[in-house]
Design a protein around this motif. Structure first.
Motif, short mmCIF file in Angstrom:
data_model
loop_
_atom_site.label_atom_id
_atom_site.label_comp_id
_atom_site.label_asym_id
_atom_site.label_seq_id
_atom_site.Cartn_x
_atom_site.Cartn_y
_atom_site.Cartn_z
N UNK A 101 0.84 -1.19 0.00
CA UNK A 101 0.00 0.00 0.00
C UNK A 101 0.88 1.25 0.00
N UNK A 102 0.30 2.34 -0.43
CA UNK A 102 1.05 3.59 -0.55
C UNK A 102 0.13 4.77 -0.29
N UNK A 103 0.60 5.71 0.53
CA UNK A 103 -0.11 6.99 0.68
C UNK A 103 0.74 8.04 -0.02
N UNK A 104 0.23 8.54 -1.14
CA UNK A 104 0.99 9.44 -2.00
C UNK A 104 0.18 10.70 -2.28
N UNK A 105 0.73 11.84 -1.89
CA UNK A 105 0.06 13.12 -2.10
C UNK A 105 -1.34 13.11 -1.48
N UNK A 106 -1.46 12.44 -0.34
CA UNK A 106 -2.73 12.40 0.37
C UNK A 106 -3.71 11.37 -0.13
N UNK A 107 -3.32 10.56 -1.12
CA UNK A 107 -4.22 9.57 -1.69
C UNK A 107 -3.71 8.17 -1.35
N UNK A 108 -4.62 7.28 -0.94
CA UNK A 108 -4.27 5.92 -0.57
C UNK A 108 -4.36 5.00 -1.78
N UNK A 109 -3.26 4.31 -2.08
CA UNK A 109 -3.21 3.33 -3.17
C UNK A 109 -3.10 1.94 -2.55
N UNK A 110 -4.03 1.08 -2.87
CA UNK A 110 -4.05 -0.26 -2.31
C UNK A 110 -3.63 -1.28 -3.37
N UNK A 111 -2.96 -2.36 -2.91
CA UNK A 111 -2.59 -3.47 -3.79
C UNK A 111 -1.79 -2.98 -5.00
N UNK A 112 -0.70 -2.30 -4.71
CA UNK A 112 0.17 -1.77 -5.75
C UNK A 112 1.53 -2.45 -5.66
N UNK A 113 2.13 -2.80 -6.81
CA UNK A 113 3.45 -3.44 -6.81
C UNK A 113 4.50 -2.38 -6.44
N UNK A 114 5.31 -2.71 -5.43
CA UNK A 114 6.20 -1.70 -4.88
C UNK A 114 7.52 -2.31 -4.43
N UNK A 115 8.60 -1.53 -4.56
CA UNK A 115 9.93 -1.87 -4.07
C UNK A 115 10.53 -0.63 -3.42
N UNK A 142 9.90 2.66 -5.65
CA UNK A 142 9.68 2.20 -7.01
C UNK A 142 8.33 1.50 -7.08
N UNK A 143 7.48 1.92 -8.00
CA UNK A 143 6.15 1.31 -8.15
C UNK A 143 5.91 0.95 -9.61
N UNK A 144 5.01 0.00 -9.81
CA UNK A 144 4.63 -0.41 -11.16
C UNK A 144 3.42 0.39 -11.60
N UNK A 145 3.58 1.15 -12.68
CA UNK A 145 2.46 1.88 -13.26
C UNK A 145 1.94 1.11 -14.47
N UNK A 146 0.64 0.91 -14.50
CA UNK A 146 0.03 0.16 -15.59
C UNK A 146 -0.99 1.02 -16.32
N UNK A 147 -0.98 0.91 -17.62
CA UNK A 147 -1.99 1.57 -18.45
C UNK A 147 -2.59 0.51 -19.37
N UNK A 148 -3.46 0.93 -20.24
CA UNK A 148 -4.13 -0.02 -21.12
C UNK A 148 -3.13 -0.74 -22.03
N UNK A 149 -2.10 -0.03 -22.47
CA UNK A 149 -1.18 -0.60 -23.45
C UNK A 149 0.25 -0.76 -22.93
N UNK A 150 0.50 -0.39 -21.67
CA UNK A 150 1.89 -0.40 -21.23
C UNK A 150 1.98 -0.55 -19.71
N UNK A 151 3.11 -1.06 -19.25
CA UNK A 151 3.41 -1.08 -17.83
C UNK A 151 4.91 -0.91 -17.65
N UNK A 152 5.29 -0.17 -16.63
CA UNK A 152 6.70 0.06 -16.36
C UNK A 152 6.91 0.47 -14.91
N UNK A 153 8.12 0.18 -14.40
CA UNK A 153 8.47 0.58 -13.05
C UNK A 153 9.01 2.01 -13.08
N UNK A 154 8.54 2.82 -12.14
CA UNK A 154 8.96 4.22 -12.08
C UNK A 154 9.29 4.58 -10.64
N UNK A 155 10.12 5.60 -10.47
CA UNK A 155 10.38 6.16 -9.15
C UNK A 155 9.49 7.37 -8.96
#
Length: 242
Positions: free
Chosen positions: A77-91, A100-113
């Motif tokens: 889980x992650x609290x980012x900018x006041x918003x709670x993100x649940x069940x997110x891939x994180x390192x 480091x979290x995994x961002x997913x879109x309809x056509x792409x996914x990538x790890x970002x800082x």
């Protein structure tokens, strides 16, 4: 606020025939709608979408790796900018202190800082990290919240040092843990480096001296973490409200 939005949309729809004569009029309506949506978005205090910079794994094959505990991401889980993100891939890259979290879109996914300044809290694999700010002893940054009691909390600053060495003409990269321990209690914040500093954090009280002695608590470099967490968990329930 919903009624107010519908009211303004009603006005825009009523204006539509007058503006539909030219392309410029259509553009004006579109811009007005965008401004209306943006204005109501800002008033609703909704956070912007989670974004970050692409994260590339630069140290493949390194000894210990730059991550906390596991080289593979975990769901958390992650609290980012006041918003709670649940069940997110994180390192957590503790060499660079980057989340480091995994961002997913309809056509792409990538790890970002992501921006550490906007991270308030993150959890994964039963570990909890919090962002400490404006403390007289602990510098600003992410700390593991290793123990939370009624009167005292234990924080661990997890870091790693990168060492380069050559073995059989081959360059080897090793990440060496370098952790720092802190107690925050009714008397303030204290850096814990040995038994003396631990006793001082609790005013050298008879209770803390007794617990350390009875449990034969060790505060050597290799045993300080286990000793500290065990001692403070036993001591905290014995403390009384000031």
């Amino acid at each position: 606020m919903k009624k107010k939005v519908l009211f303004y949309l009603g006005i825009l729809i009523a204006w539509f025939p007058a503006f539909s004569q030219t392309d410029n009029s259509v553009s004006a309506i579109t811009e007005a709608r965008e401004q209306l949506v943006r204005k109501n978005h800002e008033k609703s205090y909704v956070s912007h979408i989670l974004t970050g910079k692409r994260y590339d794994l630069k140290y493949r094959g390194a000894v210990n790796s730059q991550f906390f505990r596991d080289i593979y991401p975990s769901y958390g889980t992650l609290v980012y900018d006041g918003v709670f993100f649940d069940h997110i891939e994180i390192q957590l890259d503790i060499y660079q202190e980057k989340v480091v979290v995994l961002l997913e879109s309809k056509n792409n996914e990538q790890f970002v800082t992501i921006d550490n300044e906007k991270v308030s809290e993150l959890t994964f694999n039963n570990y909890k990290f919090v962002h400490i700010r404006h403390d007289s002893i602990m510098s600003d940054g992410l700390y593991q919240h290793a123990f939370q009691g009624k009167h005292s909390d234990t924080f661990i600053k997890r870091t790693k040092l990168k060492k380069d060495k050559i073995e059989n003409t081959k360059m080897i990269i090793e990440f060496v843990p370098l952790d720092k321990y802190y107690i925050k209690n009714d008397w303030g914040t204290f850096a814990i480096t040995n038994k003396k500093s631990f006793l001082k954090a609790f005013q050298n009280s008879e209770a803390v001296v007794s617990i350390v002695k009875k449990n034969k608590t060790k505060f050597s470099k290799k045993k300080i973490e286990n000793g500290l967490l065990k001692a403070v968990s036993l001591l905290d329930p014995l403390l009384i409200d000031n």
